[in-house]
Design a protein around this motif. Structure first.
Motif, short mmCIF file in Angstrom:
data_model
loop_
_atom_site.label_atom_id
_atom_site.label_comp_id
_atom_site.label_asym_id
_atom_site.label_seq_id
_atom_site.Cartn_x
_atom_site.Cartn_y
_atom_site.Cartn_z
N MET A 98 29.58 -3.30 -104.42
CA MET A 98 28.43 -4.16 -104.25
C MET A 98 28.30 -4.60 -102.79
O MET A 98 27.18 -4.80 -102.32
N LYS A 99 29.43 -4.75 -102.13
CA LYS A 99 29.41 -5.17 -100.74
C LYS A 99 28.72 -4.12 -99.86
O LYS A 99 27.93 -4.47 -98.98
N ILE A 100 28.99 -2.86 -100.15
CA ILE A 100 28.37 -1.79 -99.37
C ILE A 100 26.88 -1.73 -99.65
O ILE A 100 26.06 -1.51 -98.74
N ALA A 101 26.49 -1.94 -100.91
CA ALA A 101 25.07 -1.90 -101.27
C ALA A 101 24.29 -3.00 -100.56
O ALA A 101 23.19 -2.77 -100.06
N THR A 102 24.86 -4.20 -100.51
CA THR A 102 24.16 -5.29 -99.83
C THR A 102 24.08 -5.04 -98.33
O THR A 102 23.09 -5.38 -97.69
N LEU A 103 25.10 -4.41 -97.78
CA LEU A 103 25.09 -4.07 -96.36
C LEU A 103 24.00 -3.04 -96.06
O LEU A 103 23.24 -3.18 -95.10
N ILE A 104 23.92 -2.01 -96.89
CA ILE A 104 22.90 -0.96 -96.69
C ILE A 104 21.50 -1.55 -96.84
O ILE A 104 20.60 -1.26 -96.03
N LEU A 105 21.30 -2.39 -97.86
CA LEU A 105 19.99 -3.01 -98.06
C LEU A 105 19.63 -3.94 -96.90
O LEU A 105 18.46 -4.02 -96.51
N SER A 106 20.62 -4.63 -96.36
CA SER A 106 20.37 -5.50 -95.20
C SER A 106 19.94 -4.68 -93.99
O SER A 106 19.01 -5.06 -93.27
N ILE A 107 20.61 -3.57 -93.77
CA ILE A 107 20.25 -2.71 -92.65
C ILE A 107 18.84 -2.15 -92.82
O ILE A 107 18.05 -2.11 -91.87
N LEU A 108 18.51 -1.75 -94.05
CA LEU A 108 17.16 -1.25 -94.32
C LEU A 108 16.10 -2.33 -94.09
O LEU A 108 15.03 -2.06 -93.54
N ALA A 109 16.41 -3.56 -94.49
CA ALA A 109 15.46 -4.65 -94.27
C ALA A 109 15.27 -4.93 -92.78
O ALA A 109 14.15 -5.15 -92.33
N ILE A 110 16.34 -4.86 -92.02
CA ILE A 110 16.24 -5.07 -90.57
C ILE A 110 15.43 -3.95 -89.92
O ILE A 110 14.59 -4.20 -89.05
N LEU A 111 15.64 -2.72 -90.36
CA LEU A 111 14.87 -1.60 -89.83
C LEU A 111 13.39 -1.72 -90.19
O LEU A 111 12.51 -1.42 -89.38
N LEU A 112 13.12 -2.20 -91.40
CA LEU A 112 11.74 -2.41 -91.82
C LEU A 112 11.06 -3.48 -90.96
O LEU A 112 9.91 -3.32 -90.54
N ILE A 113 11.78 -4.54 -90.66
CA ILE A 113 11.25 -5.60 -89.80
C ILE A 113 10.99 -5.07 -88.40
O ILE A 113 9.94 -5.31 -87.81
N ALA A 114 11.93 -4.31 -87.88
CA ALA A 114 11.78 -3.77 -86.52
C ALA A 114 10.61 -2.79 -86.44
O ALA A 114 9.84 -2.81 -85.47
N PHE A 115 10.48 -1.94 -87.44
CA PHE A 115 9.37 -0.98 -87.44
C PHE A 115 8.03 -1.71 -87.47
O PHE A 115 7.10 -1.36 -86.74
N ASN A 116 7.91 -2.71 -88.33
CA ASN A 116 6.65 -3.41 -88.46
C ASN A 116 6.36 -4.32 -87.26
O ASN A 116 5.20 -4.65 -87.01
N ALA A 117 7.39 -4.72 -86.55
CA ALA A 117 7.17 -5.51 -85.34
C ALA A 117 6.44 -4.67 -84.28
O ALA A 117 5.69 -5.22 -83.46
N THR A 118 6.63 -3.37 -84.32
CA THR A 118 5.92 -2.50 -83.37
C THR A 118 4.45 -2.35 -83.74
O THR A 118 3.65 -1.94 -82.90
N LYS A 119 4.10 -2.64 -84.97
CA LYS A 119 2.72 -2.49 -85.44
C LYS A 119 1.86 -3.74 -85.19
O LYS A 119 0.68 -3.74 -85.47
#
Length: 67
Positions: free
Chosen positions: A1-22
């Motif tokens: 579960m720890k790895i899953a939350t880490l992966i989801l956190s990274i995906l959320a950060i990438l989503l935020i960064a991508f949309n910040a460029t828009k």
């Protein structure tokens, strides 16, 4: 579960960064920029929920150790 939350956190950060460029700061609440703002807010909410999940898992682990 720890790895899953880490992966989801990274995906959320990438989503935020991508949309910040828009973002268009001249017209923040119009068109594609408005969608980007909403998606950034959703990503931040996801990060908060994942942090709450991590803390609750740590508390649960501490309680199991005490018993």
């Amino acid at each position: 579960m720890k790895i899953a939350t880490l992966i989801l956190s990274i995906l959320a950060i990438l989503l935020i960064a991508f949309n910040a460029t828009k973002l268009n700061f001249n017209a923040l609440f119009e068109g594609e920029s408005f969608t980007a703002v909403l998606t950034i807010i959703a990503g931040l909410c996801a990060l908060i929920l994942l942090q709450i999940l991590r803390v609750s898992m740590k508390i649960e682990a501490l309680q199991k150790r005490r018993k």
